[in-house]
Design a protein around this motif. Structure first.
Motif, PDB file in Angstrom:
ATOM      1  N   GLU A 153       0.954   4.153  -2.753  1.00  9.17           N
ATOM      2  CA  GLU A 153       0.672   5.571  -2.475  1.00  9.17           C
ATOM      3  C   GLU A 153       1.786   6.455  -3.034  1.00  9.17           C
ATOM      4  O   GLU A 153       1.518   7.534  -3.594  1.00  9.17           O
ATOM      5  CB  GLU A 153       0.507   5.790  -0.961  1.00  9.17           C
ATOM      6  CG  GLU A 153      -0.815   5.221  -0.442  1.00  9.17           C
ATOM      7  CD  GLU A 153      -0.983   5.323   1.072  1.00  9.17           C
ATOM      8  OE1 GLU A 153      -0.163   5.991   1.746  1.00  9.17           O
ATOM      9  OE2 GLU A 153      -1.947   4.715   1.585  1.00  9.17           O
TER      10      GLU A 153
ATOM     11  N   ALA B  76      -7.711   0.412   2.768  1.00  9.80           N
ATOM     12  CA  ALA B  76      -7.392   1.055   1.482  1.00  9.80           C
ATOM     13  C   ALA B  76      -7.785   0.124   0.328  1.00  9.80           C
ATOM     14  O   ALA B  76      -8.273   0.588  -0.706  1.00  9.80           O
ATOM     15  CB  ALA B  76      -5.910   1.404   1.425  1.00  9.80           C
TER      16      ALA B  76
ATOM     17  N   HIS C 155       1.388   6.648  -6.711  1.00 15.37           N
ATOM     18  CA  HIS C 155       0.245   7.508  -7.020  1.00 15.37           C
ATOM     19  C   HIS C 155       0.649   8.991  -6.913  1.00 15.37           C
ATOM     20  O   HIS C 155       0.241   9.814  -7.747  1.00 15.37           O
ATOM     21  CB  HIS C 155      -0.881   7.175  -6.034  1.00 15.37           C
ATOM     22  CG  HIS C 155      -2.201   7.764  -6.386  1.00 15.37           C
ATOM     23  ND1 HIS C 155      -2.946   7.361  -7.461  1.00 15.37           N
ATOM     24  CD2 HIS C 155      -2.928   8.747  -5.788  1.00 15.37           C
ATOM     25  CE1 HIS C 155      -4.062   8.069  -7.519  1.00 15.37           C
ATOM     26  NE2 HIS C 155      -4.079   8.908  -6.527  1.00 15.37           N
TER      27      HIS C 155
ATOM     28  N   VAL D 135      -3.305   9.382   1.418  1.00 17.46           N
ATOM     29  CA  VAL D 135      -2.077   8.679   1.819  1.00 17.46           C
ATOM     30  C   VAL D 135      -2.356   7.978   3.156  1.00 17.46           C
ATOM     31  O   VAL D 135      -1.684   8.230   4.154  1.00 17.46           O
ATOM     32  CB  VAL D 135      -0.862   9.639   1.944  1.00 17.46           C
ATOM     33  CG1 VAL D 135      -0.273   9.970   0.585  1.00 17.46           C
ATOM     34  CG2 VAL D 135      -1.232  10.921   2.689  1.00 17.46           C
TER      35      VAL D 135
ATOM     36  N   GLN E 216       0.830  -1.201   0.000  1.00 20.06           N
ATOM     37  CA  GLN E 216       0.000   0.000   0.000  1.00 20.06           C
ATOM     38  C   GLN E 216       0.869   1.258   0.000  1.00 20.06           C
ATOM     39  O   GLN E 216       0.605   2.223  -0.732  1.00 20.06           O
ATOM     40  CB  GLN E 216      -0.956  -0.016   1.207  1.00 20.06           C
ATOM     41  CG  GLN E 216      -1.822   1.227   1.343  1.00 20.06           C
ATOM     42  CD  GLN E 216      -2.751   1.442   0.151  1.00 20.06           C
ATOM     43  OE1 GLN E 216      -3.113   0.489  -0.544  1.00 20.06           O
ATOM     44  NE2 GLN E 216      -3.126   2.680  -0.096  1.00 20.06           N
TER      45      GLN E 216
END
Ligand code: NBP
Length: 472
Positions: free
Chosen positions: A201, A289, A204, A421, A197
């Protein structure tokens, strides 16, 4: 029939087949059985299995008759009910001292239950975590065996032989009794969820804040894999981001639907953390998430109603990219700190004798979270076997302190720009809460006492107190 096989295996899906081939390659003969018989024969007759010491068995009776005593049988079937069904079929055919190994991703409380029942029946049960997926099973997984030391002494040599090796050391160590192996494997997966994850992030942010192309993100991750972040997950991230779809000529990742799946081990880790009262927010955030990504249709509809944020960045892009790297490393340390604190709490609760330095060593190869970083965790436990939290180790403390400014710039800028985030932010909050001697719980305790007379402790005197808040 002369019993000739060293070990048996039940369940010939992807993991079972690859594990069987790996075992046979290491000089052990193996008898195999699958619920669907056609799968057994297809496998044993395949080019990969042909000529190897793999014996096809059409029935459980056949399987048991083919095994040397004490018999050891690995179950590689779907976790849950299928494990109980296979045990129920095997148990009447076995004798005192025989060993059933559950190599699947079972929930550790199920393992404790099965261990208790089979031990009472004179059998040995070994809940064993096996990491590394298909490739690991074939060429060397990380193996986390639970169960008694006596049972481990019988199957340990086979597990050691087939496991991954790093610096000549086998990625397999006896973890502890009953559910210890499966608990450690589940926590490994929980840390994996957080690690993935946080990487996602950062990726991203590279694209949506810094405006980097997919090719540029691949280059960044490739470069990072040379430093402290060197790990399997960073390596495959760089590889994934560099791959082009042949049909369209576009980067394949840009064509993949942004809806993440899960099989439940991240959720189990989070539930265990909640049950044991251990703060593991970054692991839980990673599960949530994934859950929010699963709401794809809802998110698309909500974007039309609520409008999505329009990030803009006019700072120094190269400097921010370095900040992203440092923020990722600091966050990763927090996720591992949470996972190891959780394993410590479970060890205390269930009376296991797990050695966390050794756990970090066997995660260096054959598993998804393998990383250079794990050597540092081993060194931390060598320095202090009773280490309460990785953040307290001098090495990790220094890395986090060094990344502190970068971490805050990344989380702050992301929030200011409306970019989620959850994992990076929760890791930072975990760090900040953990290093704050006096937190907000004075008010929480007062509120609890106000509406529920739950009482509170005071800082200036001993004992528990209740205040008549409404009479004031
Ligand atoms: P699956 O988890 O997909 O399970 C398929 C196997 O379970 C087949 O052999 C199937 O037999 C058997 N099975 C089922 Br389904 N229900 C059964 C039942 N009631 N009785 C007997 N057998 C039954 O296989 P896998 O992906 O190879 O994984 C095996 C274990 O390893 C799982 O616990 C998994 O979570 C764990 N694991 C998987 C990975 C991975 O990357 N795939 C990695 C690490 C751990 P059939 O052929 O007759 O249907």
């Amino acid at each position: 029939m002369t019993a000739q096989a060293d070990i048996g295996l039940v369940g010939l899906a992807v993991m079972g087949q690859n594990l069987a081939l790996n075992i046979a390659d290491h000089g052990y003969s193996i008898a195999v059985f699958n619920r669907t018989t056609a799968t057994t024969h297809k496998f044993v007759d395949s080019d990969e299995a042909k000529g190897k010491a793999v014996i096809a068995c059409d029935t459980m009776e056949d399987l048991v008759a083919n095994l040397k005593t004490p018999r050891a049988i690995i179950l590689m079937v779907k976790a849950g009910e299928p494990v109980d069904q296979q045990i129920a079929m095997l148990q009447p055919l076995l004798e005192e001292g025989d060993i059933i190994v559950d190599g699947g991703n079972s929930q550790f409380m199920d393992t404790r239950r099965r261990d208790e029942a089979l031990t009472a029946a004179g059998l040995n049960f070994m809940g064993t975590g096996i990491s590394g997926g298909e490739e690991g099973a074939r060429n060397g997984p990380s193996i986390m065996p639970g169960g008694t030391a006596k049972a481990y002494s019988k199957v340990g040599p086979i597990f050691q032989a087939i496991s991954a090796k790093v610096d000549g050391e086998a990625c397999c160590v006896h973890i502890g009794t009953d559910g210890a192996g499966h608990f450690i494997k589940t926590t490994h997966n929980g840390i994996e969820y957080a690690d993935m994850q946080m990487i996602a992030e950062v990726y991203h942010l590279m694209k949506n804040l810094l405006g980097m192309s997919t090719a540029e993100t691949a280059e960044a991750f490739t470069a990072w894999n040379e430093g402290d972040l060197d790990s399997y997950l960073i390596e495959i991230t760089a590889d994934i981001l560099g791959q082009i779809d042949q049909d369209t000529g576009q980067h394949i990742v840009d064509l993949i639907l942004d809806r993440a799946g899960q099989k439940g081990t991240g959720q189990w880790t989070s539930v265990s953390a909640l049950e044991l009262g251990v703060p593991a927010p970054t692991i839980a955030e990673a599960v949530f998430a994934r859950n929010i990504t699963a709401l794809k249709d809802e998110r698309v509809a909500a974007e039309k109603i609520l409008g999505k944020a329009s990030p803009s960045f006019d700072g120094d892009k190269a400097a921010f990219l370095t900040d992203l790297r440092d923020a990722l490393l600091a966050s990763k340390i927090c996720a591992y700190a949470q996972g190891f604190a959780l394993m410590q709490a479970a060890k205390d609760e269930f009376g296991w004798d797990t050695d966390f330095g050794k756990v970090s060593m066997i995660w260096r190869g054959g598993c998804i979270i393998r990383a250079r970083f794990l050597n540092r965790i081993k060194e931390a436990y060598d320095r202090d076997p009773g280490l309460k939290n990785l953040l307290l180790d001098p090495y990790f403390r220094e890395v986090v302190e060094k990344g502190d400014g970068a971490w805050r710039r990344v989380v702050g800028t992301a929030i200011a720009n409306g970019i989620p985030v959850a994992a990076l932010g929760s890791a930072l909050s975990y760090y900040d809460a953990y290093r704050t001697g006096r937190l907000w719980a004075d008010l929480i305790q007062a509120q609890r006492d106000y509406f529920g007379a739950h009482t509170f402790e005071r800082t200036d005197r001993e004992g528990w107190f209740h205040r008549e808040w409404m009479k004031n």
